[in-house]
Design an enzyme around this catalytic site. Structure first.
Site, PDB file in Angstrom:
ATOM      1  N   HIS A 128       7.414   0.135  -5.102  1.00 24.31           N
ATOM      2  CA  HIS A 128       7.548   1.103  -3.944  1.00 24.31           C
ATOM      3  C   HIS A 128       8.791   2.153  -4.347  1.00 24.31           C
ATOM      4  O   HIS A 128       8.454   3.404  -4.129  1.00 24.31           O
ATOM      5  CB  HIS A 128       7.634   0.652  -2.464  1.00 24.31           C
ATOM      6  CG  HIS A 128       6.807  -0.470  -2.254  1.00 24.31           C
ATOM      7  ND1 HIS A 128       6.898  -1.577  -1.939  1.00 24.31           N
ATOM      8  CD2 HIS A 128       5.384  -0.182  -1.533  1.00 24.31           C
ATOM      9  CE1 HIS A 128       6.003  -2.263  -1.617  1.00 24.31           C
ATOM     10  NE2 HIS A 128       4.752  -1.496  -1.304  1.00 24.31           N
ATOM     11  N   GLN A 168      -0.651   3.544  -9.085  1.00 22.20           N
ATOM     12  CA  GLN A 168      -1.670   3.086 -10.055  1.00 22.20           C
ATOM     13  C   GLN A 168      -1.972   1.518  -9.751  1.00 22.20           C
ATOM     14  O   GLN A 168      -3.162   1.368 -10.001  1.00 22.20           O
ATOM     15  CB  GLN A 168      -1.144   3.275 -11.452  1.00 22.20           C
ATOM     16  CG  GLN A 168      -2.358   2.648 -12.384  1.00 22.20           C
ATOM     17  CD  GLN A 168      -1.752   2.793 -14.029  1.00 22.20           C
ATOM     18  OE1 GLN A 168      -0.810   3.370 -14.285  1.00 22.20           O
ATOM     19  NE2 GLN A 168      -2.458   1.691 -14.651  1.00 22.20           N
ATOM     20  N   LYS A 169      -1.293   0.922  -9.294  1.00 26.67           N
ATOM     21  CA  LYS A 169      -1.448  -0.548  -8.939  1.00 26.67           C
ATOM     22  C   LYS A 169      -2.766  -0.724  -8.253  1.00 26.67           C
ATOM     23  O   LYS A 169      -3.440  -1.530  -8.622  1.00 26.67           O
ATOM     24  CB  LYS A 169      -0.120  -1.328  -8.294  1.00 26.67           C
ATOM     25  CG  LYS A 169      -0.442  -2.177  -7.493  1.00 26.67           C
ATOM     26  CD  LYS A 169      -0.281  -3.598  -8.397  1.00 26.67           C
ATOM     27  CE  LYS A 169      -0.334  -4.767  -7.521  1.00 26.67           C
ATOM     28  NZ  LYS A 169      -0.630  -4.772  -6.230  1.00 26.67           N
ATOM     29  N   ASP A 170      -2.783  -0.081  -7.272  1.00 25.08           N
ATOM     30  CA  ASP A 170      -4.029   0.110  -6.382  1.00 25.08           C
ATOM     31  C   ASP A 170      -4.997   1.033  -6.807  1.00 25.08           C
ATOM     32  O   ASP A 170      -5.111   2.249  -6.310  1.00 25.08           O
ATOM     33  CB  ASP A 170      -3.750   0.366  -4.986  1.00 25.08           C
ATOM     34  CG  ASP A 170      -2.740  -0.696  -4.448  1.00 25.08           C
ATOM     35  OD1 ASP A 170      -3.394  -1.955  -4.255  1.00 25.08           O
ATOM     36  OD2 ASP A 170      -1.609  -0.636  -4.348  1.00 25.08           O
TER      37      ASP A 170
END
Ligand code: AMP
Length: 507
Positions: free
Chosen positions: A28, A139-141
């Site tokens: 985050h 980009q994680k999600d």
């Protein structure tokens, strides 16, 4: 929040939103840092959104850590935190939802029915409350990013989406709020998820392009560890999320796995060997929807890069844009120009420096080769003398095409240029540095037809510079002197000093 953002949103001020569900970690914070660099005001929202959790999912036990989150955000110097209650975001009677269509029914959507309907709805609501210029996502999600970009495009939302690479732990595990729930053994085993992706990537780089083989390899790696249960592994076209036959640069491998009751997701964008996460994101986010991935040979990377950016919304979606496209000069105007009326000349350069560090405004006391030659051209000794009479802006701020600037970029960027003209009410002259700025000025500021524009090198051939008098009706009914010259960093030709002509035009 509506009142707050209305208050802070001034002309030329950019507002960022970083939507989160709290329990903040380095992932985050990487978004927050990017937002701080790119925007004047940063709002972080913390909202665990019940509508994106299924009935048997972990809404109730999703980690919540508001005190620590506020501390972290305070030290990250964000301007505001928006942490509404569920009743505020979804009051009684709330009944309108966004249906993101087929993109929401595959991968995570197939495992978690209704998940992206909840995500899209809350994101739209947050956008409408905060009304950010730019919103930052991880980009994680990856599927979430694709769906949000689609939402913005389909509903014409006036926001740019910036996507930031995945932040990982030392052993490769993607940072996630849910990692805290992993038991010690599961935490160890979880490293297998990113390792399976890395292994597939190594295979791809040694020549295995068959997506099916690569998916099998991922599955085999993960299945070797009984603690990890694979929900899915897939290699998809990042625009459609449909499986591809060949893993090409820009294709994305996605996995979801469960360890006990904890569900983890991860992904990897294929890219040329050694390519940066940013380049991979660029490749993925600019992949055409109707890519032919079978039969044809993989397009060389360079062709891909050329194809990449169709318009500025795409351009702002990639992380290499380190300067906020519209807001750049505005930011320094407050600091460096106590009297905007004193500025008589606007200098328009080529492409804004990729790193803000390269800008003369960021390091006014440290001259660089560009500023030295610019000052010489204009006949000023230093930054102080420069800012007494001149303001510098750029034809383009899109770095997605490297040093190539295409027509649409120039056209788009002419919009912010016009706004910048209006900052300085007493301009008498305009200095155009180099060919990009020339072409933009002729086509999109003076609105001349392509055929009516003399080639730049031809124009400057005789004297090394040229001038004309113009009127810009939207700026004011008076004459402006335009001086055209070679860009100061152009190696082959150098324009003579413009000092005398500038003084003459200033009267
Ligand atoms: P969340 O709180 O999980 O909804 O995440 C909020 C935002 O942070 C989303 O845009 C995520 O994609 C992003 N994010 C979460 N984890 C990471 C990570 N490890 N690296 C980069 N971004 C992340």
């Amino acid at each position: 929040m509506i009142a707050y953002t209305a208050e802070v949103r001034g002309p030329g001020k950019s507002l960022a939103l970083v939507p989160t569900m709290g329990a903040l970690h380095e992932g985050h914070l990487s978004l927050v840092r990017k937002a701080r660099i790119q925007c004047d005001v940063v709002v972080v929202s913390i909202f665990v959104n019940p509508t994106q959790f299924g009935p048997n999912e972990d809404f109730a036990r999703y980690p919540r850590n508001p005190e620590q989150d506020f501390d972290l955000l305070e030290s990250s110097k964000v301007h505001a935190v928006f942490a509404p209650s569920v009743a505020e975001v979804f009051p009684a009677g709330f009944s309108t939802f966004v249906d993101p269509g087929p993109l929401a029914n595959v991968l995570e959507g197939a495992q978690r029915p209704g998940h992206f309907r909840g995500v899209a709805t809350v994101v739209l609501r947050l956008f409408n409350i905060v009304r950010p210029d730019i919103a930052f996502f991880g980009q994680k999600d990856f599927q979430q990013v694709v769906i949000i970009r689609r939402l913005v495009e389909d509903l014409n939302l006036p926001v740019r989406i910036v996507v930031c690479p995945i932040v990982r732990e030392a052993d490769g595990l993607a940072r996630s709020s849910r990692n805290v729930y992993l038991s010690a053994e599961d935490r160890k085993a979880a490293a297998l998820v990113p390792r399976s992706l890395k292994h597939a990537e190594a295979m791809a780089q040694s020549g295995e392009a068959e997506a099916q083989q690569l998916v099998e390899d991922i599955t085999k790696t993960i299945d070797a560890e009984p603690r990890v249960h694979l929900d899915y592994a897939a290699i998809v076209n990042p625009a459609t999320l449909e499986p591809v036959a060949l893993a090409l640069p820009g294709s994305v491998a996605l996995v979801a796995a469960r360890l006990g009751t904890v569900r983890l997701i991860d992904n990897l964008i294929f890219g040329p060997p050694g390519s940066s996460p940013e380049l991979r994101l660029q490749l993925a986010l600019t992949t055409p929807t109707a890519e032919k991935d079978s039969g044809s040979s993989p397009r060389p990377e360079i062709d891909r890069l050329r194809l990449k950016i169709e318009n500025c919304r795409d351009c702002a979606a990639v992380t290499s844009i380190s300067l906020p496209p519209r807001e750049f000069l505005f930011k320094y105007v407050k600091r460096d120009y106590p009297d905007l009326g004193a500025i008589r000349s606007l200098v328009i350069g080529g492409c804004a420096p990729i790193s803000p560090d390269g800008s003369i405004y960021c390091h006014p006391d440290t001259p660089n080769p560009f500023s030295l030659r610019l000052y010489e051209l204009l006949g000023v000794a230093n930054f102080e003398e420069f800012t007494a009479r001149f303001a510098l802006t750029d034809a383009a701020r899109c770095h997605a095409l490297g040093n190539r600037v295409d027509e649409r970029t120039l056209e788009y960027c002419a919009r912010h240029l016009r706004e910048e003209f209006k900052l300085f009410p007493n301009l008498q002259s305009i200095v155009i540095l180099g060919e990009y700025a020339y072409s933009q000025f002729q086509r999109h500021i003076l609105s001349r037809e392509r055929g009516a524009i003399r080639p730049f090198m031809d124009l400057l051939k005789t004297d090394g510079w040229a001038q004309e008098t113009v009127r810009l009706p939207w700026y004011g009914e008076r004459d402006l002197q335009v001086l055209y010259c070679y860009h100061p960093t152009f190696e082959n030709k150098k324009s003579p000093s413009l000092a005398a002509h500038l003084t003459a035009s200033l009267g």
